[in-house]
Design a protein around this motif. Structure first.
Motif, PDB file in Angstrom:
ATOM      1  N   SER A 183       0.804  -1.218   0.000  1.00 31.80           N
ATOM      2  CA  SER A 183       0.000   0.000   0.000  1.00 31.80           C
ATOM      3  C   SER A 183       0.840   1.272   0.000  1.00 31.80           C
ATOM      4  O   SER A 183       0.338   2.338  -0.326  1.00 31.80           O
ATOM      5  CB  SER A 183      -0.942   0.019   1.205  1.00 31.80           C
ATOM      6  N   ASP A 184       2.125   1.157   0.328  1.00 35.78           N
ATOM      7  CA  ASP A 184       2.971   2.345   0.333  1.00 35.78           C
ATOM      8  C   ASP A 184       3.926   2.396  -0.860  1.00 35.78           C
ATOM      9  O   ASP A 184       4.888   3.141  -0.856  1.00 35.78           O
ATOM     10  CB  ASP A 184       3.757   2.426   1.641  1.00 35.78           C
ATOM     11  N   VAL A 185       3.656   1.597  -1.890  1.00 30.52           N
ATOM     12  CA  VAL A 185       4.531   1.538  -3.068  1.00 30.52           C
ATOM     13  C   VAL A 185       3.892   2.248  -4.250  1.00 30.52           C
ATOM     14  O   VAL A 185       2.752   1.979  -4.605  1.00 30.52           O
ATOM     15  CB  VAL A 185       4.845   0.066  -3.442  1.00 30.52           C
ATOM     16  N   TYR A 186       4.651   3.157  -4.846  1.00 34.56           N
ATOM     17  CA  TYR A 186       4.255   3.811  -6.091  1.00 34.56           C
ATOM     18  C   TYR A 186       4.981   3.066  -7.207  1.00 34.56           C
ATOM     19  O   TYR A 186       6.174   3.268  -7.442  1.00 34.56           O
ATOM     20  CB  TYR A 186       4.665   5.278  -6.066  1.00 34.56           C
ATOM     21  N   ALA A 187       4.294   2.152  -7.871  1.00 34.12           N
ATOM     22  CA  ALA A 187       4.891   1.345  -8.944  1.00 34.12           C
ATOM     23  C   ALA A 187       5.085   2.214 -10.178  1.00 34.12           C
ATOM     24  O   ALA A 187       4.128   2.689 -10.764  1.00 34.12           O
ATOM     25  CB  ALA A 187       4.010   0.155  -9.268  1.00 34.12           C
ATOM     26  N   ASN A 188       6.337   2.429 -10.545  1.00 37.47           N
ATOM     27  CA  ASN A 188       6.668   3.303 -11.669  1.00 37.47           C
ATOM     28  C   ASN A 188       6.801   2.534 -12.982  1.00 37.47           C
ATOM     29  O   ASN A 188       6.443   3.038 -14.033  1.00 37.47           O
ATOM     30  CB  ASN A 188       7.963   4.049 -11.360  1.00 37.47           C
ATOM     31  N   LYS A 189       7.302   1.289 -12.919  1.00 34.73           N
ATOM     32  CA  LYS A 189       7.459   0.475 -14.132  1.00 34.73           C
ATOM     33  C   LYS A 189       7.330  -0.998 -13.769  1.00 34.73           C
ATOM     34  O   LYS A 189       7.682  -1.419 -12.677  1.00 34.73           O
ATOM     35  CB  LYS A 189       8.824   0.703 -14.767  1.00 34.73           C
ATOM     36  N   PHE A 190       6.822  -1.776 -14.723  1.00 29.90           N
ATOM     37  CA  PHE A 190       6.740  -3.232 -14.607  1.00 29.90           C
ATOM     38  C   PHE A 190       7.541  -3.851 -15.744  1.00 29.90           C
ATOM     39  O   PHE A 190       7.474  -3.377 -16.875  1.00 29.90           O
ATOM     40  CB  PHE A 190       5.288  -3.715 -14.747  1.00 29.90           C
ATOM     41  N   PHE A 191       8.269  -4.937 -15.446  1.00 28.92           N
ATOM     42  CA  PHE A 191       8.999  -5.693 -16.459  1.00 28.92           C
ATOM     43  C   PHE A 191       8.836  -7.175 -16.175  1.00 28.92           C
ATOM     44  O   PHE A 191       8.717  -7.570 -15.029  1.00 28.92           O
ATOM     45  CB  PHE A 191      10.499  -5.367 -16.428  1.00 28.92           C
ATOM     46  N   GLU A 192       8.876  -7.990 -17.227  1.00 30.55           N
ATOM     47  CA  GLU A 192       8.861  -9.440 -17.069  1.00 30.55           C
ATOM     48  C   GLU A 192      10.151  -9.992 -17.640  1.00 30.55           C
ATOM     49  O   GLU A 192      10.532  -9.673 -18.770  1.00 30.55           O
ATOM     50  CB  GLU A 192       7.657 -10.044 -17.794  1.00 30.55           C
ATOM     51  N   ASP A 193      10.845 -10.833 -16.862  1.00 25.89           N
ATOM     52  CA  ASP A 193      12.085 -11.416 -17.365  1.00 25.89           C
ATOM     53  C   ASP A 193      11.805 -12.724 -18.107  1.00 25.89           C
ATOM     54  O   ASP A 193      10.657 -13.159 -18.211  1.00 25.89           O
ATOM     55  CB  ASP A 193      13.112 -11.589 -16.232  1.00 25.89           C
ATOM     56  N   SER A 194      12.850 -13.354 -18.616  1.00 27.81           N
ATOM     57  CA  SER A 194      12.696 -14.561 -19.436  1.00 27.81           C
ATOM     58  C   SER A 194      12.165 -15.765 -18.646  1.00 27.81           C
ATOM     59  O   SER A 194      11.701 -16.731 -19.242  1.00 27.81           O
ATOM     60  CB  SER A 194      14.036 -14.925 -20.079  1.00 27.81           C
ATOM     61  N   LYS A 195      12.199 -15.716 -17.320  1.00 29.65           N
ATOM     62  CA  LYS A 195      11.689 -16.796 -16.482  1.00 29.65           C
ATOM     63  C   LYS A 195      10.252 -16.548 -16.024  1.00 29.65           C
ATOM     64  O   LYS A 195       9.701 -17.344 -15.280  1.00 29.65           O
ATOM     65  CB  LYS A 195      12.583 -16.981 -15.267  1.00 29.65           C
ATOM     66  N   GLY A 196       9.669 -15.433 -16.442  1.00 27.84           N
ATOM     67  CA  GLY A 196       8.298 -15.118 -16.065  1.00 27.84           C
ATOM     68  C   GLY A 196       8.163 -14.356 -14.760  1.00 27.84           C
ATOM     69  O   GLY A 196       7.057 -14.136 -14.281  1.00 27.84           O
ATOM     70  N   ASN A 197       9.296 -13.976 -14.167  1.00 27.65           N
ATOM     71  CA  ASN A 197       9.247 -13.169 -12.950  1.00 27.65           C
ATOM     72  C   ASN A 197       8.874 -11.737 -13.308  1.00 27.65           C
ATOM     73  O   ASN A 197       9.283 -11.226 -14.352  1.00 27.65           O
ATOM     74  CB  ASN A 197      10.602 -13.175 -12.244  1.00 27.65           C
ATOM     75  N   ILE A 198       8.119 -11.112 -12.442  1.00 21.74           N
ATOM     76  CA  ILE A 198       7.731  -9.723 -12.655  1.00 21.74           C
ATOM     77  C   ILE A 198       8.575  -8.844 -11.749  1.00 21.74           C
ATOM     78  O   ILE A 198       8.675  -9.086 -10.535  1.00 21.74           O
ATOM     79  CB  ILE A 198       6.228  -9.504 -12.354  1.00 21.74           C
ATOM     80  N   TRP A 199       9.171  -7.827 -12.337  1.00 19.70           N
ATOM     81  CA  TRP A 199       9.971  -6.850 -11.604  1.00 19.70           C
ATOM     82  C   TRP A 199       9.212  -5.541 -11.577  1.00 19.70           C
ATOM     83  O   TRP A 199       8.701  -5.096 -12.600  1.00 19.70           O
ATOM     84  CB  TRP A 199      11.317  -6.656 -12.284  1.00 19.70           C
ATOM     85  N   VAL A 200       9.151  -4.933 -10.400  1.00 19.46           N
ATOM     86  CA  VAL A 200       8.465  -3.660 -10.228  1.00 19.46           C
ATOM     87  C   VAL A 200       9.481  -2.630  -9.753  1.00 19.46           C
ATOM     88  O   VAL A 200      10.153  -2.825  -8.735  1.00 19.46           O
ATOM     89  CB  VAL A 200       7.318  -3.765  -9.199  1.00 19.46           C
ATOM     90  N   LEU A 201       9.601  -1.552 -10.520  1.00 20.57           N
ATOM     91  CA  LEU A 201      10.441  -0.440 -10.119  1.00 20.57           C
ATOM     92  C   LEU A 201       9.549   0.597  -9.464  1.00 20.57           C
ATOM     93  O   LEU A 201       8.517   0.970 -10.028  1.00 20.57           O
ATOM     94  CB  LEU A 201      11.133   0.181 -11.333  1.00 20.57           C
ATOM     95  N   SER A 202       9.930   1.021  -8.276  1.00 23.21           N
ATOM     96  CA  SER A 202       9.096   1.962  -7.541  1.00 23.21           C
ATOM     97  C   SER A 202       9.823   3.287  -7.339  1.00 23.21           C
ATOM     98  O   SER A 202      11.050   3.364  -7.472  1.00 23.21           O
ATOM     99  CB  SER A 202       8.708   1.382  -6.184  1.00 23.21           C
ATOM    100  N   LEU A 203       9.070   4.292  -7.008  1.00 21.28           N
ATOM    101  CA  LEU A 203       9.654   5.574  -6.653  1.00 21.28           C
ATOM    102  C   LEU A 203       9.915   5.585  -5.153  1.00 21.28           C
ATOM    103  O   LEU A 203       8.990   5.475  -4.354  1.00 21.28           O
ATOM    104  CB  LEU A 203       8.714   6.724  -7.009  1.00 21.28           C
ATOM    105  N   GLY A 204      11.173   5.647  -4.776  1.00 21.10           N
ATOM    106  CA  GLY A 204      11.547   5.773  -3.387  1.00 21.10           C
ATOM    107  C   GLY A 204      11.576   4.512  -2.554  1.00 21.10           C
ATOM    108  O   GLY A 204      11.973   4.528  -1.406  1.00 21.10           O
ATOM    109  N   LYS A 205      11.142   3.375  -3.094  1.00 23.96           N
ATOM    110  CA  LYS A 205      11.097   2.124  -2.327  1.00 23.96           C
ATOM    111  C   LYS A 205      11.966   1.020  -2.921  1.00 23.96           C
ATOM    112  O   LYS A 205      12.015  -0.078  -2.390  1.00 23.96           O
ATOM    113  CB  LYS A 205       9.659   1.604  -2.201  1.00 23.96           C
TER     114      LYS A 205
END
Length: 72
Positions: A43-65
């Motif tokens: 609830s305290d994360v501002y998700a700035n970008k989402f990416f999926e790697d070749s293994k299907g993992n989702i990476w979330v880049l946040s502002l400040g976290k």
């Protein structure tokens, strides 16, 4: 998690990832699988970008976290 949607991302399995935030301090991440919404406990994360790697993992880049990895 919040009604101010900032980012939308569809992963390779068809899930919709939604990053929402009213400011960079208040937001959250929810996943829609085509039938149900699942809010994640970020609830305290501002998700700035989402990416999926070749293994299907989702990476979330946040502002400040930092970077978060969701393994599936």
């Amino acid at each position: 998690t919040h009604n101010a949607v900032r980012k939308i991302f569809e992963d390779s399995k068809g899930n919709i990832w939604v990053g929402a935030a009213s400011t960079w301090k208040w937001g959250g991440i929810s996943i829609y699988d085509g039938n149900n919404w699942k809010p994640l406990d970020f609830s305290d994360v501002y998700a700035n970008k989402f990416f999926e790697d070749s293994k299907g993992n989702i990476w979330v880049l946040s502002l400040g976290k930092g970077v978060f990895k969701f393994e599936f």
